[in-house]
Motif scaffolding. Structure first.
Motif, PDB file in Angstrom:
ATOM      1  N   ALA A 112       0.836  -1.204   0.000  1.00 36.01           N
ATOM      2  CA  ALA A 112       0.000   0.000   0.000  1.00 36.01           C
ATOM      3  C   ALA A 112       0.868   1.252   0.000  1.00 36.01           C
ATOM      4  CB  ALA A 112      -0.933   0.001   1.204  1.00 36.01           C
ATOM      5  N   ALA A 113       1.928   1.251   0.798  1.00 29.56           N
ATOM      6  CA  ALA A 113       2.824   2.413   0.854  1.00 29.56           C
ATOM      7  C   ALA A 113       3.501   2.644  -0.486  1.00 29.56           C
ATOM      8  CB  ALA A 113       3.866   2.209   1.949  1.00 29.56           C
ATOM      9  N   THR A 114       3.743   1.592  -1.227  1.00 30.60           N
ATOM     10  CA  THR A 114       4.392   1.702  -2.537  1.00 30.60           C
ATOM     11  C   THR A 114       3.424   2.155  -3.620  1.00 30.60           C
ATOM     12  OG1 THR A 114       5.942  -0.053  -1.955  1.00 30.60           O
ATOM     13  CG2 THR A 114       5.680   0.401  -4.291  1.00 30.60           C
ATOM     14  N   ALA A 115       2.239   1.555  -3.648  1.00 29.69           N
ATOM     15  CA  ALA A 115       1.343   1.735  -4.787  1.00 29.69           C
ATOM     16  C   ALA A 115       0.242   2.760  -4.581  1.00 29.69           C
ATOM     17  CB  ALA A 115       0.708   0.391  -5.152  1.00 29.69           C
ATOM     18  N   LEU A 116      -0.216   2.933  -3.357  1.00 27.87           N
ATOM     19  CA  LEU A 116      -1.406   3.737  -3.113  1.00 27.87           C
ATOM     20  C   LEU A 116      -1.065   5.102  -2.527  1.00 27.87           C
ATOM     21  CD1 LEU A 116      -3.609   0.968  -1.454  1.00 27.87           C
ATOM     22  CD2 LEU A 116      -3.456   1.567  -3.893  1.00 27.87           C
ATOM     23  N   ALA A 117      -1.737   6.120  -3.048  1.00 31.01           N
ATOM     24  CA  ALA A 117      -1.583   7.470  -2.505  1.00 31.01           C
ATOM     25  C   ALA A 117      -2.278   7.544  -1.148  1.00 31.01           C
ATOM     26  CB  ALA A 117      -2.205   8.487  -3.466  1.00 31.01           C
ATOM     27  N   ASP A 118      -1.818   8.473  -0.313  1.00 33.41           N
ATOM     28  CA  ASP A 118      -2.507   8.721   0.951  1.00 33.41           C
ATOM     29  C   ASP A 118      -3.950   9.099   0.627  1.00 33.41           C
ATOM     30  OD1 ASP A 118      -0.115   8.285   2.256  1.00 33.41           O
ATOM     31  OD2 ASP A 118       0.375  10.424   2.376  1.00 33.41           O
ATOM     32  N   GLY A 119      -4.886   8.517   1.336  1.00 32.89           N
ATOM     33  CA  GLY A 119      -6.294   8.846   1.110  1.00 32.89           C
ATOM     34  C   GLY A 119      -6.865   8.259  -0.164  1.00 32.89           C
ATOM     35  N   VAL A 120      -6.245   7.224  -0.708  1.00 34.48           N
ATOM     36  CA  VAL A 120      -6.767   6.603  -1.922  1.00 34.48           C
ATOM     37  C   VAL A 120      -8.266   6.352  -1.759  1.00 34.48           C
ATOM     38  CG1 VAL A 120      -6.184   4.252  -1.147  1.00 34.48           C
ATOM     39  CG2 VAL A 120      -6.471   4.713  -3.586  1.00 34.48           C
ATOM     40  N   GLU A 121      -9.008   6.594  -2.821  1.00 38.02           N
ATOM     41  CA  GLU A 121     -10.455   6.404  -2.787  1.00 38.02           C
ATOM     42  C   GLU A 121     -10.829   5.236  -3.682  1.00 38.02           C
ATOM     43  OE1 GLU A 121     -13.535   9.714  -2.535  1.00 38.02           O
ATOM     44  OE2 GLU A 121     -13.648   9.088  -4.643  1.00 38.02           O
ATOM     45  N   TYR A 122     -11.647   4.329  -3.157  1.00 38.36           N
ATOM     46  CA  TYR A 122     -12.076   3.131  -3.865  1.00 38.36           C
ATOM     47  C   TYR A 122     -13.595   3.151  -3.937  1.00 38.36           C
ATOM     48  CZ  TYR A 122     -12.505  -1.879  -4.919  1.00 38.36           C
ATOM     49  OH  TYR A 122     -12.793  -3.093  -5.502  1.00 38.36           O
ATOM     50  N   ARG A 123     -14.126   3.181  -5.157  1.00 37.60           N
ATOM     51  CA  ARG A 123     -15.579   3.209  -5.357  1.00 37.60           C
ATOM     52  C   ARG A 123     -16.002   1.921  -6.038  1.00 37.60           C
ATOM     53  NH1 ARG A 123     -18.111   8.183  -5.134  1.00 37.60           N
ATOM     54  NH2 ARG A 123     -16.704   9.866  -4.563  1.00 37.60           N
ATOM     55  N   ALA A 124     -16.959   1.232  -5.409  1.00 39.00           N
ATOM     56  CA  ALA A 124     -17.478  -0.014  -5.956  1.00 39.00           C
ATOM     57  C   ALA A 124     -18.953  -0.130  -5.577  1.00 39.00           C
ATOM     58  CB  ALA A 124     -16.685  -1.195  -5.399  1.00 39.00           C
ATOM     59  N   GLU A 125     -19.604  -1.155  -6.080  1.00 43.23           N
ATOM     60  CA  GLU A 125     -21.020  -1.374  -5.760  1.00 43.23           C
ATOM     61  C   GLU A 125     -21.250  -1.445  -4.250  1.00 43.23           C
ATOM     62  OE1 GLU A 125     -23.755  -1.531  -7.637  1.00 43.23           O
ATOM     63  OE2 GLU A 125     -22.778  -1.427  -9.584  1.00 43.23           O
ATOM     64  N   ILE A 126     -20.260  -1.936  -3.512  1.00 42.75           N
ATOM     65  CA  ILE A 126     -20.408  -2.102  -2.069  1.00 42.75           C
ATOM     66  C   ILE A 126     -20.298  -0.787  -1.312  1.00 42.75           C
ATOM     67  CG2 ILE A 126     -19.727  -4.514  -1.987  1.00 42.75           C
ATOM     68  CD1 ILE A 126     -17.226  -1.969  -0.960  1.00 42.75           C
ATOM     69  N   GLY A 127     -19.821   0.273  -1.975  1.00 41.06           N
ATOM     70  CA  GLY A 127     -19.707   1.571  -1.326  1.00 41.06           C
ATOM     71  C   GLY A 127     -18.417   2.277  -1.685  1.00 41.06           C
ATOM     72  N   VAL A 128     -18.130   3.345  -0.945  1.00 42.73           N
ATOM     73  CA  VAL A 128     -16.932   4.146  -1.156  1.00 42.73           C
ATOM     74  C   VAL A 128     -16.028   3.949   0.056  1.00 42.73           C
ATOM     75  CG1 VAL A 128     -16.002   6.462  -1.508  1.00 42.73           C
ATOM     76  CG2 VAL A 128     -18.212   5.837  -2.511  1.00 42.73           C
ATOM     77  N   LEU A 129     -14.791   3.568  -0.224  1.00 40.87           N
ATOM     78  CA  LEU A 129     -13.800   3.358   0.827  1.00 40.87           C
ATOM     79  C   LEU A 129     -12.697   4.392   0.664  1.00 40.87           C
ATOM     80  CD1 LEU A 129     -13.444  -0.517   0.443  1.00 40.87           C
ATOM     81  CD2 LEU A 129     -14.986   0.728   1.969  1.00 40.87           C
ATOM     82  N   SER A 130     -12.169   4.892   1.761  1.00 43.66           N
ATOM     83  CA  SER A 130     -11.084   5.871   1.707  1.00 43.66           C
ATOM     84  C   SER A 130      -9.912   5.405   2.552  1.00 43.66           C
ATOM     85  CB  SER A 130     -11.555   7.232   2.221  1.00 43.66           C
ATOM     86  OG  SER A 130     -12.493   7.791   1.339  1.00 43.66           O
ATOM     87  N   GLY A 131      -8.744   5.444   1.942  1.00 46.45           N
ATOM     88  CA  GLY A 131      -7.517   5.100   2.644  1.00 46.45           C
ATOM     89  C   GLY A 131      -7.151   3.633   2.506  1.00 46.45           C
ATOM     90  N   ALA A 132      -5.853   3.384   2.601  1.00 43.03           N
ATOM     91  CA  ALA A 132      -5.333   2.020   2.450  1.00 43.03           C
ATOM     92  C   ALA A 132      -5.896   1.079   3.511  1.00 43.03           C
ATOM     93  CB  ALA A 132      -3.810   2.034   2.509  1.00 43.03           C
ATOM     94  N   GLN A 133      -6.071   1.552   4.731  1.00 43.82           N
ATOM     95  CA  GLN A 133      -6.587   0.680   5.792  1.00 43.82           C
ATOM     96  C   GLN A 133      -7.985   0.178   5.447  1.00 43.82           C
ATOM     97  OE1 GLN A 133      -4.823  -0.418   8.660  1.00 43.82           O
ATOM     98  NE2 GLN A 133      -6.521  -1.876   8.555  1.00 43.82           N
ATOM     99  N   ALA A 134      -8.823   1.036   4.896  1.00 44.36           N
ATOM    100  CA  ALA A 134     -10.177   0.620   4.512  1.00 44.36           C
ATOM    101  C   ALA A 134     -10.130  -0.451   3.427  1.00 44.36           C
ATOM    102  CB  ALA A 134     -10.987   1.825   4.043  1.00 44.36           C
ATOM    103  N   LEU A 135      -9.208  -0.323   2.473  1.00 43.69           N
ATOM    104  CA  LEU A 135      -9.062  -1.345   1.435  1.00 43.69           C
ATOM    105  C   LEU A 135      -8.543  -2.653   2.030  1.00 43.69           C
ATOM    106  CD1 LEU A 135      -9.283   1.273  -0.336  1.00 43.69           C
ATOM    107  CD2 LEU A 135      -7.839   0.078  -1.958  1.00 43.69           C
ATOM    108  N   MET A 136      -7.607  -2.557   2.956  1.00 44.85           N
ATOM    109  CA  MET A 136      -7.090  -3.755   3.623  1.00 44.85           C
ATOM    110  C   MET A 136      -8.211  -4.451   4.401  1.00 44.85           C
ATOM    111  SD  MET A 136      -3.368  -2.288   4.864  1.00 44.85           S
ATOM    112  CE  MET A 136      -3.441  -3.215   6.352  1.00 44.85           C
ATOM    113  N   ASP A 137      -9.001  -3.672   5.124  1.00 42.67           N
ATOM    114  CA  ASP A 137     -10.109  -4.248   5.887  1.00 42.67           C
ATOM    115  C   ASP A 137     -11.105  -4.933   4.962  1.00 42.67           C
ATOM    116  OD1 ASP A 137      -8.915  -3.230   8.181  1.00 42.67           O
ATOM    117  OD2 ASP A 137     -10.315  -1.538   8.360  1.00 42.67           O
TER     118      ASP A 137
END
Length: 144
Positions: A43-68
């Motif tokens: 995550a530290a290598t590939a993802l920007a701080d505060g990365v935003e992930y939008r999918a049918e399941i909702g909107v996730l913000s930050g690497a920790q949310a994607l990891m969870d």
């Protein structure tokens, strides 16, 4: 010109595309990482701080949310792996990544396409995930 005032050479279009493809490799490895330590490193290598992930399941913000999200998914379905269906396409700080999720027994769980945006440093700043083939029983309306 002294070293302290020297400007770095601008990257060529080819160099930028190569770097973006490398970041996409790290992104796929992130989704497949087995340990939290490896997830954090990727995550530290590939993802920007505060990365935003939008999918049918909702909107996730930050690497920790994607990891969870990834870890909850694996806890629910068991071993799973994200695999590319085709070579990613990149241009103008954006990418299209077509993927498939395989469960531990090699069965295809779902397919989709991520539209990815890179920030100025070349890290992934946003992902919009589309399901091309949803998992059996998935109700998109339940997630709206």
């Amino acid at each position: 010109m002294t070293e302290s005032t020297a400007q770095s050479e601008p990257r060529t279009k080819t160099e930028t595309v190569v770097e973006q493809l490398e970041q996409l490799e790290q992104y796929v490895r992130f989704w497949n990482a087995d340990t939290e330590r490896e997830q954090r490193r990727l995550a530290a290598t590939a993802l920007a701080d505060g990365v935003e992930y939008r999918a049918e399941i909702g909107v996730l913000s930050g690497a920790q949310a994607l990891m969870d999200f990834r870890n909850q998914f694996v806890a629910h379905v068991g071993t799973a792996a994200l695999r590319l269906r085709e070579r990613p396409q990149v241009h103008h700080h954006r990418a299209r990544l077509q993927w498939e999720i395989l469960t531990g027994d090699g069965v295809s769980f779902a397919t989709g396409t991520d539209v990815i945006q890179f920030d100025r440093e070349g890290r992934i700043s946003s992902v919009t995930a589309f399901l091309d083939r949803a998992p059996a029983g998935f109700d998109a309306e339940a997630h709206r």
